[in-house]
Design an enzyme around this catalytic site. Structure first.
Site, short mmCIF file in Angstrom:
data_model
loop_
_atom_site.label_atom_id
_atom_site.label_comp_id
_atom_site.label_asym_id
_atom_site.label_seq_id
_atom_site.Cartn_x
_atom_site.Cartn_y
_atom_site.Cartn_z
CB THR A 58 -0.96 0.03 1.20
OG1 THR A 58 -0.23 0.06 2.43
CG2 THR A 58 -1.88 -1.19 1.18
CD GLU A 59 4.06 3.54 3.38
OE1 GLU A 59 5.12 4.17 3.28
OE2 GLU A 59 3.07 3.98 3.97
CG MET A 93 -4.99 7.17 -1.98
SD MET A 93 -6.12 7.77 -0.67
CE MET A 93 -5.95 9.56 -0.88
CG HIS A 94 -2.26 3.01 3.47
ND1 HIS A 94 -0.98 2.55 3.28
CD2 HIS A 94 -2.12 4.26 4.01
CE1 HIS A 94 -0.12 3.45 3.68
NE2 HIS A 94 -0.79 4.50 4.13
CG ASP A 95 -7.75 2.55 4.58
OD1 ASP A 95 -6.92 1.65 4.84
OD2 ASP A 95 -8.04 3.45 5.38
#
Length: 343
Positions: A199-200, A266-268
């Site tokens: 996600t990074e 924008m991990h989620d």
């Protein structure tokens, strides 16, 4: 075919975009949104979710309050990352909708029991609500179709402590309860874990917002410039674009202030996309456990990739994806939702 899901969140800027993505996805049937403390306190999380639903003219989706504190640890929140209300510079109208009378654990359990083998669980905040639900209904791992979790860091530095990711750090005991509960299950019931390792690399940059606004038919051009005054507000004609841009700008300013570039991780939204479309990521099975006692490593997620513990895998960890293909998918979905708003 629609995919029923329970969405557990600590909304949150990137959680907000994840919610918009789900609302924009015709295959997503959101059975309930359950709220936990994390980015901001749980009651503010609930207000944020209700406000986004109202802004988008969404159906009357149940928003239930869950645990307001972790199982054991003192509560941590991170308003410096997400803003005092969790949505950056955005100022949403106070919602007229009400918080459900049911507790989040009831939403998890009753939906899973009513539709065994059908419901997807998506958790983009601390795992407190799911852990509490598992204590009441230990059969949840077998009742749910699958679980997708945004959390953890394996072969990547943490974002809270050197080895620890935020969602796990807030409530390590709950994370351990969840991973332990999914041990010994068939491979198709293992949680899919979207950790910082992937996600990074989901980096939203100003050109993504500009393109999203353009495809939403919003005007004028939505330009978030690095040298703008702090807190510059959007003038977008489209209300979804205006508020989302104000939220994301705050997130970009935060990342820049912490030497990570003028961007927003924008991990989620990535985890939400994986919940509906697991093929967007490539995963690898692992046995995952959570360190609870380490003086320096409390909350660290540890993956045994090679079976050195002698325990069967209890998670599928996403190890790679195509970030730009993901953003193409995200922008297409959210712009379609934005185009339905006229005020």
């Amino acid at each position: 075919m629609t995919q029923p899901l329970v969405f557990d969140v600590d909304t949150g800027i990137d959680d907000s975009l994840a919610l918009l993505y789900l609302l924009a996805s015709p295959e997503a049937e959101i059975l309930g949104i359950t709220c936990t403390s994390g980015n901001v306190p749980a009651r503010q999380v609930a207000i944020n979710n209700l406000a986004w639903l109202e802004l988008c003219g969404a159906p009357d989706i149940e928003v239930a309050l869950g645990s307001e504190v972790p199982i054991l640890a003192p509560l941590m929140t991170t308003e410096e990352t997400h803003g005092l209300q969790g949505i950056g510079h955005a100022v949403l109208d106070a919602p007229a909708r009400n918080i459900s009378e049911r507790h989040a654990t009831q939403v998890w359990i009753e939906n899973a029991r009513a539709r065994p083998g059908e419901v997807i669980g998506l958790v983009t905040g601390p795992l407190t609500n799911l852990a509490l639900a598992l204590r009441i209904e230990p059969e949840l791992p077998r009742l749910l179709k699958r679980i997708v979790i945004m959390g953890g860091a394996f072969n990547h530095a943490g974002n809270t402590l050197p080895t620890t990711e935020w969602n796990i750090a807030v409530d390590p005991e709950s994370a351990k309860i969840v991973f332990d509960a999914f041990s010994g299950l068939p491979s198709d019931r293992r949680p899919i874990v979207c950790a910082l390792d992937v996600t990074e690399f989901i980096e939203m940059k100003p050109h993504h917002i500009e393109r999203l606004a353009k495809e939403s038919l919003s005007s004028p051009a939505e330009i978030i410039a690095e040298d703008d005054l702090y807190g510059t507000r959007s003038q977008a004609s489209n209300p979804l674009i205006r508020h989302l841009s104000d939220a994301v700008r705050f997130y970009m300013e935060f990342h820049k202030a912490h030497d990570q570039g003028f961007l927003a991780h924008m991990h989620d939204p990535f985890a939400a996309a994986i919940a509906l479309h697991p093929e967007l990521g490539q995963s690898r099975p692992a046995t995952v456990d959570v360190e609870l006692a380490g003086t320096l490593t409390r909350g660290q997620t540890v993956a045994d990739w090679r079976g050195m513990w002698g325990r069967e895998p209890n998670a599928d960890v996403v190890v790679s994806t195509d970030p730009e293909a993901f953003f193409d998918h995200l922008i297409e979905r959210v712009s379609s939702l934005a185009r339905t708003l006229t005020r």
